[in-house]
Design an enzyme around this catalytic site. Structure first.
Site, PDB file in Angstrom:
ATOM      1  N   ASP A  55       0.837  -1.199   0.000  1.00  0.00           N
ATOM      2  CA  ASP A  55       0.000   0.000   0.000  1.00  0.00           C
ATOM      3  C   ASP A  55       0.869   1.246   0.000  1.00  0.00           C
ATOM      4  OD1 ASP A  55      -2.637   1.473   0.536  1.00  0.00           O
ATOM      5  OD2 ASP A  55      -1.372   2.152   2.191  1.00  0.00           O
ATOM      6  N   TYR A  60       2.768  10.033   0.985  1.00  0.00           N
ATOM      7  CA  TYR A  60       3.917   9.446   1.656  1.00  0.00           C
ATOM      8  C   TYR A  60       5.219   9.910   0.995  1.00  0.00           C
ATOM      9  CZ  TYR A  60       0.255   6.316   3.410  1.00  0.00           C
ATOM     10  OH  TYR A  60      -0.882   5.804   3.978  1.00  0.00           O
ATOM     11  N   LYS A  86      -3.822   5.848  -3.212  1.00  0.00           N
ATOM     12  CA  LYS A  86      -4.929   6.648  -2.696  1.00  0.00           C
ATOM     13  C   LYS A  86      -5.121   7.910  -3.525  1.00  0.00           C
ATOM     14  CE  LYS A  86      -3.837   4.838   1.867  1.00  0.00           C
ATOM     15  NZ  LYS A  86      -2.467   4.340   1.591  1.00  0.00           N
TER      16      LYS A  86
END
Length: 338
Positions: A55, A60, A86
């Site tokens: 993921d 990030y 995401k």
């Protein structure tokens, strides 16, 4: 002995997720820089140990985690892994958004380019976010697409459903993604999303742990009823369940004294059974039938190997009963093997 590499099939999405999976926020420099070589070592070790669900997110490391993960996964057979990213934050030139820095004004992600994260949960924003993520990943598709923390910018469920959700459904219908969902650390918000749309998976961080079972009130029963799989992250609650001591983090900030005392009580029960607190914490969530994977982030090979060891630790059933007698778990809380 629990097997972290076992693949759990999820009927609604048709995906098979490894019971233990790898989150990449630390590989994007969360709290401290991580070198390219160190990130590659972690990814190679995770693959070598059999983890097959990965993921990531634009947030990030301001795209760094996606680039590093994609650079590794491009060398692996595409059918051999499951990948999620995401939507909801676009990376643009400019000063950091206030949510990107801590109360002292320091960036949460270190050693990476500092850009502005622009919140955008609109129809076009979701399509643009996926396009840019695929470019950073260097891959043709992802398997799972989550709406990322809409609460971070005070976006309502209704706003996301009117805009970005329509894009997610179209992407799934077109076969460009296999599963859609929402990822956040508010169980009540996720329950509202689960009631409002046709989601396959939800990513819940920090709200189904040994320290916090808020998701049991409504979210997990609802997911079980609707066949929604739940990926549980934050099983150490930002560190307090890994090492409960003064200054330990809970939800990314120093824990309140009452939470620290509860974590120490959990640790004492675990020690009475010869079990590290981390072992009970990392295994606990998979006791619920809706949970399809436990997602943990690491920044080093040593941390990865420690998590694997904790996941494989034999936890006697008596420990869970002891936690119930101490009032640290409700008697109706599902337990591993129970």
């Amino acid at each position: 002995m629990p097997d972290p590499t076992a693949l759990i099939p999820h009927d609604k999405s048709g995906l098979r997720l490894s019971r233990l999976s790898l989150g990449t926020a630390p590989l994007g420099g969360l709290y401290a820089p991580v070198s390219e070589a160190q990130a590659r070592e972690v990814l190679e070790a995770a693959w070598g140990q059999g983890l097959r669900y990965f993921d990531t997110a634009p947030q990030y490391g301001n795209g760094t985690a996606e680039r590093r993960l994609g650079g590794f996964l491009r060398d692996q057979p595409r059918a051999a892994f499951v990948l999620s990213t995401k939507v909801g934050r676009l990376l643009r030139e400019g000063p950091p958004h206030p949510s990107q820095v801590d109360p002292e004004g320091h960036s949460y992600y270190q050693g990476v380019p500092q850009v502005m994260q622009v919140y955008d949960y609109s129809y076009r924003g979701v399509l643009r976010s996926l396009e840019e993520s695929l470019e950073r990943l260097g891959l043709a598709r992802v398997d799972i697409l989550y709406v990322h923390d809409p609460d971070a910018d005070n976006r309502s469920v209704e706003e996301v459903m009117r805009g970005g959700y329509r894009a997610l459904v179209e992407l799934r219908q077109q076969g460009l993604v296999q599963a859609i969902g929402v990822g956040m650390n508010h169980a009540d918000w996720l329950a509202e999303f689960a009631r409002s749309g046709d989601f396959d998976l939800l990513l819940l961080a920090g709200r189904y742990t040994l320290l916090d079972q808020a998701a049991l009130r409504e979210l997990l029963p609802l997911c079980h009823h609707k066949g929604i799989g739940v990926v549980v992250g934050g099983v150490y609650n930002s560190g307090i369940l890994a090492d409960p001591r003064p200054g330990a983090r809970y939800d990314y900030v120093p824990a309140q004294p009452e939470l620290l005392q509860r974590a120490l009580r959990l640790q004492a029960v675990c020690e009475a059974h010869g079990v590290p607190l981390k072992a009970a914490a990392i295994q606990f969530a998979l006791g619920h039938p809706s949970v399809v994977s436990v997602l943990t982030g690491v920044r080093s090979r040593e941390e990865l190997e420690e998590n694997l060891r904790m996941f494989r630790w034999e936890v006697p059933p008596e420990l869970w009963g002891h936690l119930r007698r101490e009032g640290l778990l409700d008697y109706d809380t599902p337990i591993p093997g129970g």
